[in-house]
Design an enzyme around this catalytic site. Sequence first.
Site, PDB file in Angstrom:
ATOM      1  N   ARG A 142       0.979  -1.365  -0.128  1.00 21.49           N
ATOM      2  CA  ARG A 142      -0.231  -0.172   0.010  1.00 21.49           C
ATOM      3  C   ARG A 142       0.766   1.359   0.049  1.00 21.49           C
ATOM      4  NH1 ARG A 142      -3.945  -2.645  -1.951  1.00 21.49           N
ATOM      5  NH2 ARG A 142      -5.200  -3.957  -0.518  1.00 21.49           N
ATOM      6  N   ASN A 146     -10.888 -11.245  -3.965  1.00 20.70           N
ATOM      7  CA  ASN A 146     -10.594 -11.341  -5.303  1.00 20.70           C
ATOM      8  C   ASN A 146      -9.548 -12.150  -5.688  1.00 20.70           C
ATOM      9  OD1 ASN A 146     -10.321 -11.074  -8.156  1.00 20.70           O
ATOM     10  ND2 ASN A 146     -10.795  -8.931  -7.958  1.00 20.70           N
ATOM     11  N   ASP A 166      -1.321 -13.281  -1.218  1.00 23.93           N
ATOM     12  CA  ASP A 166      -2.186 -11.829  -1.553  1.00 23.93           C
ATOM     13  C   ASP A 166      -2.533 -11.057  -0.351  1.00 23.93           C
ATOM     14  OD1 ASP A 166      -3.337 -10.095  -3.320  1.00 23.93           O
ATOM     15  OD2 ASP A 166      -5.014 -11.499  -3.785  1.00 23.93           O
TER      16      ASP A 166
HETATM   17 ZN   LIG Z   1      -5.082 -10.358  -7.886  1.00 22.67          ZN
END
Ligand SMILES: [Zn+2]
Length: 434
Positions: free
Chosen positions: A65, A281, A308
């Site tokens: 981030r 996702n 992830d």
């Molecule tokens: Zn992805």
Amino acid sequence: MTRLLLQGGRLVDPASRHDGVADVLVDDGRVAEVGPGLDGTGAEVVDCGGLVVCPGLVDLHVHLREPGREDAETIETGSRAAALGGYTAVCPMPNTDPVADNAGVVEMVAARGREVGLVDVFPVGAVTLGQRGAELAELGAMARSAARVDCFSDDGLPIREARLLRLALEYTRAFDAVIADHAQDASLTDGAQMHEGEVSAMLGLAGWPAAAEEMVVARDLLLAELTGGRLHLCHVSTGGAVELVRAAKARGVRVTAEAAPHHFALTDEAARSYDPVFKVNPPLREKADVEAVRQGLADGTLDAIATDHAPHAREDKEVEWAAAPPGMLGLETALAVTLTELVEPGYLDLVTAVERLTAGPARCRRLPGHGGPVAPGAAANLAVFDPAAAWTVDRARLASRARNTPFHGRELRGRVVHTLLRGAFAVRDGRATR
Ligand SMILES: [Zn+2]
């Protein structure tokens, strides 16, 4: 630099096929000697009895981030979370603000990682300018930059245009880089809130069919075959996608693939809670998909476990399901989820599990000094963990700046005790040293 003797641990080093009790002598940041009953004269002795010693874990897929959303995570807090999870190398995705689509941003991310110094940070560059999918970013300039980028991805988004993916795969052959794709056909997932199946029908939430992932995986594999380029598939989550990768590998396509812990530990049943912490996702899939991902990791169709890790600020994530952004934390729980969900029930033995967290991911990229082998002369990037220690995940105690772990309250087995980056403790006795 200190001399350390990691004494009496079970050394699990998949790259050298070593599994057995051995001491590891570390000197000046490097492994000096490996073997039973080493002489620890002049070294600080670290008792590793009952513990597993292995290469530091490697995470191919994190979101730190920074720059842009330092309220959710920073390179510093993310590095600390990684070290506490046993990681010595992480690969942050480029979907920051600004996007890491040029040498300046990737160099900044790498430099900040070095400054923090808890793990090695290998930035992933964007494939297309601004991740807008219209034109290729300056891949060569990022590869030649001080960050030496060897992997490009528009992760968060798929590379929509087949022509651009083909160009990227062709172009990056010149410097043997990898294109990592997030496989999702957006025209099938517009407005989708979760996996399409019985549960989405029951809850009345718009569904995301497995086909939306699988058709893009199929396309990507065909283009990898056509170009001879190196393809990596991010977060493979469906049984059909695992099968496509298996078949492609069998015919010699240059493809590697990863799976995320939440995709082998959780199912779409979690959505019944309407707790947006379970929104991700690609979405949590069905039991049969979870089973297929486990089998894929067991037989090596899936090369790597990648978290992830996707931190979100509370005010963004703790809202109603439909408004919440997808994503889950992963760095501090991945090893324990792997041991609890894959090793304990017998899907993977411990050596294979460690491989999928270390040598496996290291093989998918160029990450000098990571993934083992733990041999004389190698950088002493090591993790030491207690495979039997039970602990309960408490989101309030995570080092990550965010709180969105789907494993809050879960009892897991396996706890990181020490993490060493080039022979220096990043984590000691379960605590970050900085
Ligand atoms: Zn992805």
